[in-house]
Structures are given as C-alpha cells and as structure tokens.
Design a protein around this motif. Structure first.
Motif, short mmCIF file in Angstrom:
data_model
loop_
_atom_site.label_atom_id
_atom_site.label_comp_id
_atom_site.label_asym_id
_atom_site.label_seq_id
_atom_site.Cartn_x
_atom_site.Cartn_y
_atom_site.Cartn_z
N LEU A 329 0.85 -1.08 0.09
CA LEU A 329 0.09 0.07 0.08
C LEU A 329 0.98 1.43 0.08
O LEU A 329 0.56 2.37 -0.70
CB LEU A 329 -0.89 -0.02 1.35
CG LEU A 329 -2.09 -0.97 1.18
CD1 LEU A 329 -2.95 -1.04 2.62
CD2 LEU A 329 -3.06 -0.68 0.14
N ASP A 330 1.89 1.18 0.86
CA ASP A 330 2.88 2.43 0.94
C ASP A 330 3.40 2.51 -0.59
O ASP A 330 3.53 3.75 -1.20
CB ASP A 330 3.96 2.12 1.91
CG ASP A 330 4.71 3.36 2.07
OD1 ASP A 330 3.98 4.72 2.43
OD2 ASP A 330 5.97 3.52 1.83
N ALA A 331 3.78 1.48 -1.26
CA ALA A 331 4.59 1.64 -2.75
C ALA A 331 3.52 2.27 -3.66
O ALA A 331 3.63 3.05 -4.20
CB ALA A 331 5.00 0.37 -3.02
N LEU A 332 2.43 1.88 -3.31
CA LEU A 332 1.23 2.35 -4.24
C LEU A 332 0.83 3.91 -4.11
O LEU A 332 0.73 4.61 -4.88
CB LEU A 332 -0.06 1.51 -3.94
CG LEU A 332 -0.30 0.23 -4.41
CD1 LEU A 332 -1.57 -0.46 -3.77
CD2 LEU A 332 -0.43 0.46 -6.14
N ARG A 333 1.12 4.18 -2.74
CA ARG A 333 0.83 5.75 -2.28
C ARG A 333 2.04 6.57 -2.95
O ARG A 333 1.71 7.61 -3.17
CB ARG A 333 0.69 5.75 -0.96
CG ARG A 333 0.52 7.16 -0.38
CD ARG A 333 0.49 7.15 1.26
NE ARG A 333 -0.55 6.00 1.71
CZ ARG A 333 0.20 4.83 2.49
NH1 ARG A 333 1.28 4.68 2.70
NH2 ARG A 333 -0.81 3.90 2.84
N GLN A 334 3.15 5.88 -2.90
CA GLN A 334 4.38 6.82 -3.42
C GLN A 334 4.47 6.68 -5.04
O GLN A 334 5.29 7.62 -5.68
CB GLN A 334 5.61 5.91 -2.83
CG GLN A 334 5.70 5.84 -1.34
CD GLN A 334 6.05 7.36 -1.13
OE1 GLN A 334 6.47 8.49 -1.67
NE2 GLN A 334 5.53 7.62 0.08
N GLY A 335 3.59 5.90 -5.77
CA GLY A 335 3.42 5.83 -7.30
C GLY A 335 4.82 5.14 -7.70
O GLY A 335 5.20 5.48 -8.81
N VAL A 337 6.19 2.19 -9.21
CA VAL A 337 5.85 1.05 -10.21
C VAL A 337 6.97 -0.26 -9.99
O VAL A 337 6.32 -1.17 -9.44
CB VAL A 337 5.78 1.24 -11.37
CG1 VAL A 337 5.36 0.09 -12.61
CG2 VAL A 337 4.71 2.69 -11.85
N ASN A 338 8.00 0.13 -9.86
CA ASN A 338 8.94 -1.04 -9.56
C ASN A 338 9.01 -1.64 -8.16
O ASN A 338 8.86 -3.07 -8.07
CB ASN A 338 10.48 -0.46 -9.72
CG ASN A 338 10.64 -0.12 -11.28
OD1 ASN A 338 10.18 -0.58 -12.20
ND2 ASN A 338 11.59 1.15 -11.28
N GLN A 339 8.58 -0.79 -7.26
CA GLN A 339 8.48 -1.46 -5.85
C GLN A 339 7.12 -2.20 -5.73
O GLN A 339 6.94 -3.34 -5.11
CB GLN A 339 8.62 -0.42 -4.95
CG GLN A 339 9.73 0.08 -4.41
CD GLN A 339 10.49 -1.01 -3.68
OE1 GLN A 339 10.12 -1.55 -2.66
NE2 GLN A 339 11.50 -1.32 -4.08
N VAL A 340 5.98 -1.57 -6.41
CA VAL A 340 4.91 -2.35 -6.61
C VAL A 340 4.97 -3.83 -7.23
O VAL A 340 4.45 -4.80 -6.48
CB VAL A 340 3.82 -1.48 -7.24
CG1 VAL A 340 2.45 -2.51 -7.55
CG2 VAL A 340 3.35 -0.33 -6.31
N LEU A 408 -1.08 -2.47 -10.92
CA LEU A 408 -0.38 -1.62 -11.92
C LEU A 408 -1.06 -0.39 -12.59
O LEU A 408 -0.49 0.56 -12.47
CB LEU A 408 0.17 -2.42 -12.86
CG LEU A 408 1.22 -3.36 -12.49
CD1 LEU A 408 1.94 -4.20 -13.70
CD2 LEU A 408 2.67 -2.68 -11.74
N SER A 409 -2.37 -0.61 -12.61
CA SER A 409 -3.23 0.54 -13.22
C SER A 409 -3.41 1.50 -12.35
O SER A 409 -3.39 2.78 -12.44
CB SER A 409 -4.55 0.10 -13.78
OG SER A 409 -5.46 -0.57 -12.72
N VAL A 410 -3.63 1.20 -11.02
CA VAL A 410 -3.83 1.94 -9.78
C VAL A 410 -2.30 3.04 -9.26
O VAL A 410 -2.58 4.26 -9.48
CB VAL A 410 -4.25 1.39 -8.47
CG1 VAL A 410 -3.97 2.16 -7.38
CG2 VAL A 410 -5.49 0.89 -8.54
#
Length: 528
Positions: A329-335, A337-340, A408-410
């Motif tokens: 969730l934190d990686a998503l919040r940061q935008g 992509v690689n970490q997600v 990934l779209s998010v």
C-alpha cells in the motif's frame, strides 16, 4: 472562588475596579492587575483567571488582540469589556470571540457588579453542568462495566438469547452492527510465584491498555478466569465488517508492543473469533477464539491466531503477510511502479503459501486488499473509477495476474496524480502556512484546507519539500521573528506572540535550536 484579572492602562481605573470587586463578595477575588494586553497574556499563562475585565483601547497589544490570544490559551475564560463612548463600536469586534458583556467608562458600581454577577452565574452553571455530566458518565461507565462483565459470563454459557446489540447500542449511545470475541491469555514464562502475583496487575493493565488502544469499538471486558480474559468487541456502524481482521491485528500489535514495555513474568497470547451480527451468536465467536488459542501451542513464536467456523485456525493473517500488505500500500501511495511489482511478487508467494493455494480464500484476500486500496485513494483525494476485475477462477495464476493488472493501473494513476494535482495542493498548503503562521495552525487544519487526510498530507508534504510540516512552519515563523527583531520598539515577548507562539520560554528554545543563538543574543548581534 472565582479569580478575576483587571486589565487597563489607567492605574486609577484598575484600583477602583479591584476595590469594588473585592468588596462585593467572598466568592470572587481579584488576583492581579495588568497595564496592557501583553502583560495580560503573560498573567493569564501564570494565574489562569476565570474572568477578565478588559479595557479595549490600550497601547501595544489592545484589548481586542489580547482577547484573541487569551482565547487560544483557554477558551473557557469569560471577558467583561470596558470601553469609553468613543471606542464602543470597536468593541463589536470581540463579539466574534464570544464576548457578551460590556460596560462603559466611567463605570457605575451597579453596572460593574451586575455584569460580574451575570458572568459568575454563567461560569458556575457551566461548571455544575459539566460536573453532573461527568458524574453521570462515571456512574454509567461503572454500570456498563459491571453489566458487561455479567454479559460476558452469560455468553460463555450460551445464555444470551434475550440480549440484543440494539439494547446495548441504546445504553452506549452508538449503533452496534456486529461483535466478536478475543481471548487474551497470560502464559507462565518463569516461575509460578511471580506468575500468580502478576495476574491481578496484568488484568488491570490489560483493561487500561485496551481503553487506550481501541478507538473503533465498544469493549466488554470479562473476568480473569484461570489464565484467560475474554473481551467482547462491539463494532459501531461506521466500522466496516470486512476490515475486522485488519483492525484486530492493529489492536493486538499495539497491545503486544505495550506488553513488551512491562515486566510481567509471562507471555501474552491472543485467540480471535469471527464477527457475528446477532448477540445470541457471540458464543460461537468465543469458541472460535478458544480453539485458536489452543492451537497457538502448536505454532512457535506466533502471538495470535484467528479461528474459523470449522473450529480450525487460519495463519493467513500472520504478521509477516500483514506487513507485506502495508508495504504494498505504501508503494502504491508513493507511485513507485518498480516497488509495487517487487512487493506484489512477495505478497503473492506469502498468500499462496498461507492460503494453501485455495482460490476462494485467495480471492477473498484480494477483495480485502482492494478495499484498502480504494480507501487509500479516497484519503488521498484521488478519483479513480476503474474497479478490479478478479475472475472467480479455479486457476490461481489467473487470479494473481488479474490482481497485478489492477494494482499496476492504480500505481500509474497515482503517479500521474502526484506529478500534477498533488503538486498544486501542496503548493496551496505552503501558501496557507506562509499567510497564517501567526495563528494556531496545525497539521490537521492545513490537511483539511487542502482536502487530504492528515496522514497522507504529512507524507506527501515531506516527500515534496524535504521537511516535515512542523519543520516548515517553524522555518517560516523563525524567518518572520528574525525580521521583526530589526524593530527595536518590539519586545521579544510581543514578537513571540506575533509569530504564533504562546509560551515565550518555548519560543526561546525553538529559536536557539534553529539559529544557535537565543532571541536576545540574536537581537544583540544584528544591532551591533
């Protein structure tokens, strides 16, 4: 006795008011006199008066400014404004601060005492009301605690058919939608003698710690039976049932963290039952929690387990998987992509292992994750209409691919938002701070101004500007303070209040930390 402060730049006026007030009753007493608004603010911090007679027209900080600053210190203080005829219109400004009493100079003794009597009566009535409410709340809490303990006892014996969540909701003043059980167990770790001594202190500690940690639920703490304490969590309408596991884990982790700081000669274990919408079914949640607690013996180093309808336990909610979900969730919040992508692969491996490749259980776990993602987007203020399409397939590979496609779209959408919309909002926040630094602003206020949750606003602000919100606010205030120190006509205390600080000593400490010099040393350096 009510304490009164007299504020007037004319010494004869102060003395006259003091004599009238001290001579009228033993229920009120003048505890000090101030010659201007600045001194009034200082004395308020020291003496905490109940009533202030405040002259409006004074040199330096006038009465209206002083009322504003004192209201920030203590909003319960009542004011009686004193004004000459030619400044009476000016007094209307303080009505915005809730001031209702005005007397004119020269003041008649009758006017002074009548105004004082009205304000005193208002204060005493307010204190009486607050005291009655506190006593009522205290008695109600005691009654609810006793009744709750008895209810837990009857629940353990499956005798709660005639009790409903609606009845408890009426008593507690909230709407209850479902409930579940946790069973806290204190396991002997060292020796029996210490263990027995710790039991009672641990029981009291647990009740207080639960009150501190639990925010979204009403609690019913049962009796200490053998080594176990049953606790009912009654969930308010605003708490979504689908998040019950996430919320339960947060509670347990907080309790375990507090437990580690204590010196109990024992170990803490927690079994958790499933939630039910009917009070009569809570005994099932108890037996699920009990079964989970018994299974913990077979799981080394595991602090808690969830029971299920079959009486088995699920290890799918282990701390490891929960932590990975938070990182995702934190990686998503940061935008990022690689970490997600990297964290998602880790999440998939853990989920596959813990759910034993059960498609239905994995699909359910994804549903819970996507709800958390949706809430995160809402908290960020991001509008995202696309919904996840997880096929109810028996093919685990398809489930994982569908999940990855959605996440990934998010993250790409979040990336676009951070690069565009977030920048403008953070700039708006920055400008708000620079315009309102002298007011009592805080993180929550500014976050609300830019329509972000405080948590996400704090993270975004630091990411964008390389410093925390409070560090930036302090930087702005210090810059203004240094500018105002060039004006020799302003005292350091006046500068302190004008840049948003209430305590001159605290202002001095912050200033020295920021510049390496005390305010007086800095002023001396720039003058010389």
């Amino acid at each position: 006795m009510l304490k009164v402060l007299i504020v007037d730049d004319e010494v004869l006026e102060r003395k006259a008011l003091t004599k009238i007030i001290n001579g009228c009753s033993t229920d009120v007493r003048v505890i000090g006199e101030a010659r201007n608004g600045r001194v009034a603010i200082e004395m308020t911090l020291q003496e905490r008066p109940d009533i202030i007679f405040m002259d409006i027209k004074m040199p330096g900080i006038d009465g209206v400014q002083a009322v504003r600053e004192i209201k920030k210190i203590d909003s319960s203080i009542r004011f009686i404004m004193v004004s000459a005829f030619n400044t009476f219109e000016y007094a209307k400004l303080v009505m915005q601060q809730g001031v209702k009493e005005f007397i004119l100079k020269p003041s008649r003794k009758q006017d002074i005492l009548e105004s004082l009597q009205r304000v005193s009566a208002e204060i005493l009535e307010e204190r009486k009301r607050i005291n009655e409410e506190q006593n009522l709340r205290k008695n109600l809490d005691r009654a609810v605690s006793i009744a709750g303990k008895e209810w837990v006892n009857t629940l353990l014996m499956n005798q709660v058919e005639d009790l409903t969540f609606d009845e408890w909701g009426e008593l507690l003043g909230v709407e209850i939608t479902y409930g579940y059980m946790m069973l806290f167990s204190l396991q002997e770790a060292v020796d029996l003698e210490h263990f027995i001594k710790d039991k009672q202190s641990w029981y009291l500690w647990l009740k207080e710690s639960l009150k501190l940690v639990v925010k979204k639920y009403e609690l019913m703490v049962g009796p200490f039976i053998d080594t176990q304490v049953p606790v009912i969590f009654l969930c308010r309408k605003t708490t979504e049932k689908i998040h019950f596991k996430t919320n339960a884990i947060n509670i347990i982790e907080d309790i375990c963290h507090l437990f580690q700081k204590e010196f109990f000669h024992a170990e803490l274990r927690v079994g958790v039952g499933l939630p039910y919408a009917n009070a009569s079914e809570l005994y099932k949640s108890y037996h699920e929690a009990l079964s989970a607690l018994q299974q913990l013996i077979k799981v080394p180093n595991q602090k808690f387990l969830f029971g299920n309808h079959e009486g088995n336990t699920e290890i799918s909610t282990s701390t490891e998987l929960f932590e990975t979900e938070k990182q995702l969730l934190d990686a998503l919040r940061q935008g990022d992509v690689n970490q997600v992508s990297v964290i998602y692969e880790q999440f998939v491996r853990q989920l596959s292992f813990n759910q034993q490749n059960n498609p239905k259980m994995i699909s359910k776990s994804f549903d819970e994750l996507f709800i958390l993602v949706s809430r995160m987007l809402q908290d960020l203020g991001i509008s995202y209409e696309q919904t996840p399409t997880i096929n109810q397939s028996e093919d685990i590979k398809i489930l994982f691919e569908d999940g990855k496609t959605y996440l990934l779209s998010v993250v790409r959408h979040v990336q676009d938002w951070r690069n565009n919309h977030a920048k403008s909002m953070l700039q708006k926040a920055k400008e708000y701070i620079e315009l309102n630094y002298a007011e009592a602003i805080n993180l929550e206020l500014v976050a609300d101004y830019v329509e972000l949750s405080p948590f996400y606003f704090s993270k975004l602000f630091k990411d964008r500007f390389g410093m925390t919100f409070i560090d930036y606010l302090t930087k702005v205030r210090m810059k203004q303070a240094k500018t105002e120190m060039l004006d020799g006509g302003k005292s350091l205390k006046e500068i302190c209040y004008s840049v948003g600080y209430k305590d001159p000593n605290y202002f001095s400490r912050v200033f020295k930390k920021h510049t390496g010099l005390s305010p007086s040393e800095f002023r001396k350096a720039i003058v010389s």
